[in-house]
Design a protein around this motif. Sequence first.
Motif, PDB file in Angstrom:
ATOM      1  N   UNK A 597       0.729  -1.018  -0.016  1.00  0.00           N
ATOM      2  CA  UNK A 597       0.017  -0.027   0.117  1.00  0.00           C
ATOM      3  C   UNK A 597       0.730   1.440  -0.144  1.00  0.00           C
ATOM      4  N   UNK A 598       1.962   1.312   0.630  1.00  0.00           N
ATOM      5  CA  UNK A 598       2.878   2.433   0.856  1.00  0.00           C
ATOM      6  C   UNK A 598       3.561   2.645  -0.335  1.00  0.00           C
ATOM      7  N   UNK A 599       3.774   1.552  -1.334  1.00  0.00           N
ATOM      8  CA  UNK A 599       4.962   2.113  -2.355  1.00  0.00           C
ATOM      9  C   UNK A 599       3.929   2.068  -3.626  1.00  0.00           C
ATOM     10  N   UNK A 600       2.665   2.037  -3.498  1.00  0.00           N
ATOM     11  CA  UNK A 600       1.917   2.168  -4.568  1.00  0.00           C
ATOM     12  C   UNK A 600       1.566   3.621  -4.792  1.00  0.00           C
ATOM     13  N   UNK A 601       1.053   3.775  -6.135  1.00  0.00           N
ATOM     14  CA  UNK A 601       0.923   5.188  -6.721  1.00  0.00           C
ATOM     15  C   UNK A 601      -0.720   4.982  -7.132  1.00  0.00           C
ATOM     16  N   UNK A 602      -1.451   6.075  -6.455  1.00  0.00           N
ATOM     17  CA  UNK A 602      -2.989   6.109  -6.605  1.00  0.00           C
ATOM     18  C   UNK A 602      -3.294   7.121  -7.355  1.00  0.00           C
ATOM     19  N   UNK A 603      -4.252   7.055  -8.259  1.00  0.00           N
ATOM     20  CA  UNK A 603      -4.548   7.869  -9.447  1.00  0.00           C
ATOM     21  C   UNK A 603      -6.021   8.018  -9.305  1.00  0.00           C
ATOM     22  N   UNK A 604      -6.600   9.233  -9.665  1.00  0.00           N
ATOM     23  CA  UNK A 604      -8.184   9.493  -9.811  1.00  0.00           C
ATOM     24  C   UNK A 604      -8.379   9.595 -10.942  1.00  0.00           C
ATOM     25  N   UNK A 605      -9.140   9.057 -11.711  1.00  0.00           N
ATOM     26  CA  UNK A 605      -9.160   9.148 -13.226  1.00  0.00           C
ATOM     27  C   UNK A 605     -10.662   9.504 -13.658  1.00  0.00           C
ATOM     28  N   UNK A 606     -11.453  10.362 -12.662  1.00  0.00           N
ATOM     29  CA  UNK A 606     -12.498  10.882 -13.060  1.00  0.00           C
ATOM     30  C   UNK A 606     -13.556   9.743 -13.391  1.00  0.00           C
ATOM     31  N   UNK A 608     -13.863   7.139 -14.920  1.00  0.00           N
ATOM     32  CA  UNK A 608     -13.523   5.621 -15.108  1.00  0.00           C
ATOM     33  C   UNK A 608     -12.969   5.193 -13.672  1.00  0.00           C
ATOM     34  N   UNK A 609     -13.095   6.012 -12.686  1.00  0.00           N
ATOM     35  CA  UNK A 609     -12.910   5.399 -11.259  1.00  0.00           C
ATOM     36  C   UNK A 609     -11.292   5.986 -11.019  1.00  0.00           C
ATOM     37  N   UNK A 610     -10.709   4.932 -10.124  1.00  0.00           N
ATOM     38  CA  UNK A 610      -9.568   5.171  -9.521  1.00  0.00           C
ATOM     39  C   UNK A 610      -8.718   4.078 -10.430  1.00  0.00           C
ATOM     40  N   UNK A 611      -7.147   4.073 -10.255  1.00  0.00           N
ATOM     41  CA  UNK A 611      -6.177   3.291 -10.540  1.00  0.00           C
ATOM     42  C   UNK A 611      -5.117   3.160  -9.639  1.00  0.00           C
ATOM     43  N   UNK A 612      -4.722   2.083  -9.348  1.00  0.00           N
ATOM     44  CA  UNK A 612      -3.434   1.962  -8.232  1.00  0.00           C
ATOM     45  C   UNK A 612      -2.504   1.194  -9.273  1.00  0.00           C
ATOM     46  N   UNK A 613      -1.161   1.750  -9.124  1.00  0.00           N
ATOM     47  CA  UNK A 613      -0.010   0.983  -9.611  1.00  0.00           C
ATOM     48  C   UNK A 613       0.753   0.371  -8.515  1.00  0.00           C
ATOM     49  N   UNK A 614       0.535  -1.017  -8.590  1.00  0.00           N
ATOM     50  CA  UNK A 614       0.862  -1.477  -7.363  1.00  0.00           C
ATOM     51  C   UNK A 614       2.078  -2.452  -7.523  1.00  0.00           C
ATOM     52  N   UNK A 615       3.047  -2.397  -6.573  1.00  0.00           N
ATOM     53  CA  UNK A 615       4.436  -3.081  -6.811  1.00  0.00           C
ATOM     54  C   UNK A 615       3.800  -4.578  -6.364  1.00  0.00           C
ATOM     55  N   UNK A 616       4.667  -5.505  -7.151  1.00  0.00           N
ATOM     56  CA  UNK A 616       4.276  -7.044  -6.851  1.00  0.00           C
ATOM     57  C   UNK A 616       5.494  -7.505  -6.243  1.00  0.00           C
ATOM     58  N   UNK A 617       5.467  -8.135  -5.004  1.00  0.00           N
ATOM     59  CA  UNK A 617       6.722  -8.655  -4.357  1.00  0.00           C
ATOM     60  C   UNK A 617       6.871 -10.177  -4.417  1.00  0.00           C
ATOM     61  N   UNK A 618       7.986 -10.731  -4.761  1.00  0.00           N
ATOM     62  CA  UNK A 618       8.200 -12.286  -4.521  1.00  0.00           C
ATOM     63  C   UNK A 618       7.881 -12.599  -3.144  1.00  0.00           C
ATOM     64  N   UNK A 619       7.445 -14.041  -3.043  1.00  0.00           N
ATOM     65  CA  UNK A 619       7.078 -14.363  -1.610  1.00  0.00           C
ATOM     66  C   UNK A 619       8.650 -14.848  -1.020  1.00  0.00           C
ATOM     67  N   UNK A 620       8.915 -14.512   0.277  1.00  0.00           N
ATOM     68  CA  UNK A 620      10.053 -14.894   1.022  1.00  0.00           C
ATOM     69  C   UNK A 620      11.255 -14.323   0.317  1.00  0.00           C
ATOM     70  N   UNK A 621      11.029 -13.188  -0.215  1.00  0.00           N
ATOM     71  CA  UNK A 621      12.492 -12.424  -0.453  1.00  0.00           C
ATOM     72  C   UNK A 621      13.071 -13.331  -1.627  1.00  0.00           C
ATOM     73  N   UNK A 622      12.390 -14.290  -2.412  1.00  0.00           N
ATOM     74  CA  UNK A 622      13.115 -14.987  -3.460  1.00  0.00           C
ATOM     75  C   UNK A 622      13.152 -14.004  -4.473  1.00  0.00           C
ATOM     76  N   UNK A 623      14.156 -14.495  -5.507  1.00  0.00           N
ATOM     77  CA  UNK A 623      14.433 -13.743  -6.475  1.00  0.00           C
ATOM     78  C   UNK A 623      13.327 -13.695  -7.407  1.00  0.00           C
ATOM     79  N   UNK A 624      12.960 -12.411  -8.011  1.00  0.00           N
ATOM     80  CA  UNK A 624      11.866 -12.434  -8.568  1.00  0.00           C
ATOM     81  C   UNK A 624      12.114 -13.139 -10.146  1.00  0.00           C
TER      82      UNK A 624
END
Length: 1287
Positions: A597-606, A608-624
Amino acid sequence: MRKILDLQAPIMSLQSVLEDLLVATSDGLLHLIHWEGMTNGRKAINLCTVPFSVDLQSSRAGSFLGFEDVHIRDMEYCATLDGFAVVFNDGKVGFITPVSSRFTAEQLHGVWPQDVVDGTCVAVNNKYRLMAFGCASGSVQVYTIDNTTGAMLLSHKLELTAKQYPDIWNKTGAVKLVRWSPDNSVVIVTWEYGGLSLWSVFGAQLICTLGGDFAYRSDGTKKDPLKINSMSWGAEGYHLWVISGFGSQNTANESDSKSIVKQPSILLFQFLKSALTVNPCMSNQEQVLLQGEDRLYLNCGEASQTQNPRSTSAHSDHKPSQEKSPFADGSLESQSLSTLLGHRHWHVVQISSTYLESNWPIRFSAIDKLGQNIAVVGKFGFAHYSLLTKKWKLFGNITQEQNMIVTGGLAWWNDFIVLACYNISDHQEELRVYLRTSNLDNAFAHVTKTQAETLLLSVFRDMVIVFRADCSICLYSIERKSDGPNTAGIQVLQEVSMSRYIPHPFLVVSVTLTSVSTENGITLKMPQQARDAESIMLNLAGQLIMMQRDRSGPQIREKDSNTNQRKLLPFCPPVVLAQSVENVWTTCRANKQKRHLLEALWLSCGGSGMKVWLPLFPRDHRKPHSFLSQRIMLPFHINIYPLAVLFEDALVLGAVNDTVLYDSLYTRNSAREQLEVLFPFCVVERTSQIYLHHILRQLLVRNLGEQALLLAQSCAALPYFPHVLELMLHEVLEEEATSREPIPDPLLPTVAKFITEFPLFLQTVVHCARKTEYALWNYLFAAVGNPKDLFEECLMAQDLDTAASYLIILQNMEVPAVSRQHATLLFNTALEQSKWDLCRHMIRFLKAIGSGESETPPSTPTAQEPSSSGGFEFFRNRSISLSQSAENVPASKFSLQKTLSMPSGPSGKRWSKDSDCAENMYIDMMLWRHARRLLEEVRLKDLGCFAAQLGFELISWLCKERTRAARVDNFVLALKGLHKDFLWPLPIIPASSLSSPFKNGKYRTVGEQLLTSQSADPFLNLEIDAGISNVQRSRSWLGNIGPTHHEIDTASSHGPQMQDAFLSPLSNKGDECSIGSATDLTESSSMVDGDWTMVDENFSTLSLTQSDLEHISMELASKGPHKSQVQLRYLLHIFMEAGCLDWCAVIGLILRESSVINQILVIIQSSEVDGEMLQNIKTGLHAVDRWASTDCPGYKPFLNIIKPQLQKLSEITEEQVQPEAFQPVTVGKTPEQTTPRAEENRSSSSHGSIPQGEVGGSSLVSRKEEDTMRAEEEEPFQDGTYDCSVS
């Protein structure tokens, strides 16, 4: 007047174009007139000669407007597109642009969209390069120009939907007027048949007057919508000036239904706007700040609430998991959730009238991170306000204020205000920093000169980013100066030219620095870089452009270079992230637990609603995986217009227009209805909305279940997390179950599987089911599992309230036999766990199934009463009067029905006439079985609660079970069980008693009387929550226990010459601890050894040595809690009534009151008692005696006291004959005899002497009891003073 021009045709439209005036006439000509009034020798351009095509790439010889009488109905010039948006008289729309700088017919070219044929009017938004064409259909089509082909592209439509406005959406008539606000952030639309609507740039509807209170009066009749002839925005968009239309209106209330011609009126509407519209640097904060022309609205509540900020600080108790980020300082704190959500009301700050006098209206406003200080900018200068002190701070020197015009907005950095301004006297653009705490004066400001006018400014961590009119971006570092704490210095770090990418500086809506980048920190070479990965986010006319640092070159390790001289990395070329963006939110805080949530970017697009540019993290710090993207853009719709994002709390905050009717103030049959009445009173309300379920759902749709799980687990501690899961399940279910076409890849099974990962699964499913219609249940349970299995899971998990909800579902989905079987299971479990509320519901439910009322399912119980299992709570809230004359009620019928008010709710009907029906029998059987179990397990406390809470007729049941379940098989085990159940300590013999002066018996009686009397209880610091009413209650029925035993006591044991001496400490009248002391005071004292002592009446003090006090404290330590004592006495009374004498004996033992044993003897001698029971009591008491000798010597003194009674008992059991020496005294009659005497006695003032004429043991003792009780209640408690009453 300079000159008159005759253009020989009616003028349709006038537009100012730089130094020229463009005039369109109805004969299809365009005249370009110089402001000097000369035509410059240029001919008028005939529209038929201008080529039109779909785009500029097709052949230059585009088709011409093919008919003769074509002319322009409406047009508007767009400076940033350099052309005209036009509407022709046949409804076609287009955009005419000069191919070169010269404006002649050969040089003009038009483009048009082929699908619009009903255009009526046009308005242009220069900042976002949008053209809004009103159409005859009632919708507004908003077009933009494609940069590459030059074609007109439809951006979005503004139209009313049938869903929101079912009765009006297609009856509005043609669009009459469209007007963009001066700050280009909203557009207002009105229709031919009236009404107003306000929309954001990209189509989010903010207000519409065609529905709700705008359209209907309070009595439900429909209003005529307000027809508008002309409208214009006021300065800064705070006002809308409206001229209402002419028109006739039939007033039905007039007798002759005459038609009244309405006069045109001027109306003025006032608006509030978000600070984001003009000062976009506010978007990295979590407050909602609205600005009006003379006031501000804040959502951060009173400043007193904001003292406990939520952040990386150690004392944030509701977020203990937050870790201190490497760059966390005071400036990164934000407010607590409760403060930001707060109540529904705004905190309104009136702007200083002194400042407004010369600087109206307010242009910019900004609030600091903690929500404690606000700064505002008007025409000149600025002022700031503290929410803590409630004071404004203005420039002391008015000349300094009037000499600066703030151009690029302003922002807070810690305690400093950073702003970009133009210095009028020096003709110089400047960047200034003012300290909040010092006087507002240029002497205390840090000033930096800049080359060009600043258009936008934003602060990120310790950097200021500035966008200037020459299309360049400049980064400054800001820091406190070391030479003094009151100054801050600004230094240039880096300049970036953007002129290659930006056609016009006015098009840039916002510019911010963020830590968001396409790489999410894992792939970067050094963690330090992740922190410093500043990217520039630029909103260019609704296109969000990102420029990241270029890390492709050689990396310099930070420790090798000095931080001040460190050369900043250059930026990569820009990348377009999203289109149609109105606002952008990011934060610079860090929280390892909620990285998504904190490293995401939130956009308001009138629209068409909102958009979020969400980071994806690999589980257990594995190499992505290299093929996996590290970020994903997820769109989602919310029902409110977003003004702020609470990052950690997964909430969006907003504001909404609400209405209050006041048309009752006017009479409707007046000749002319007031125009204002057409409009209700409008108020701005705060709103908030959860968005987490949308994001989880979008991740699940894209098969990113693992990411969804990580995100959900990080938010599982939020108070509304169960609601999030429920919303997600509900929305997917509604969509899929009501879909007309079959769904190829249904999402519901995935969502159901996802929810099973959380402990709230069972609860979520049942809550969702209860809130959806019955028709969808089969679809839901096909995905989540059989409700019978889920019900059993609830029972295994001991979640009975949820199980009760499943029962209602089973009742609707299964045959009655199944639901009855499950209800029985639940009822038994609820009885076992003492969930009384649920039990009452279950009794009602089982009856309903039996009597065919099953179509009205019982309400699911909410949380169980918190204290219901704690004790006999009915003592506190029901009126009990056990002292009522028992003669009125035959002994067999005497039951709890007389003493308890029935439990509220339908379960009260259980005791009605139909109780002999099979259903009630079935329920009774279960209740009896439970009561039997409780007795067998010696759980008397639970038995008492059970009887009280469910209105169970305990006495009548005990009478039936006297020789079966209510028989005590093992006295020792029963006694031990009671000690444990009622937290009653086993008695102990104090060692000091061997050497105490009581040993020789001199003061023995007085002493023991003092020690064993419960009136010594004020020494005990017990937490007792019983009130005064308990005093009367417990006394009233304890009275029938006391007197009978004394009759025996004085008559048989001692002979008439023996007299008791009573000693009681004087306690306050309402002393909590003196409850129920009536019986205690009548206890027999030890008569085994030592002679009886006479205490003189005026002997008022008693000198106690240390050892005596020890003795007293040991005695007190062997008493249980006061509440237990009251409960035990109550049970004793119940068992006496029911004739369960063996239980009475056990309770008498634990209370250590010989009176109880005496009373049992009286009952045995005065009535027929089962010989088996007598034998049982006798053997039981002997067993206790043996146990006391070996295991619990503390009981020995008491057993010695009751030896004569035991002896007597043995004789009776052996003889089985009643001696004639005693007159039978029934238990029921005793209260009758004692109560009147008690009342007489209570009124007498002396309380020592008792007339000797009264020999009747019963009355003598009852007097004595009442006396000591009165002494104990009425006298004030004095340390060390005891009152001795002698009989």
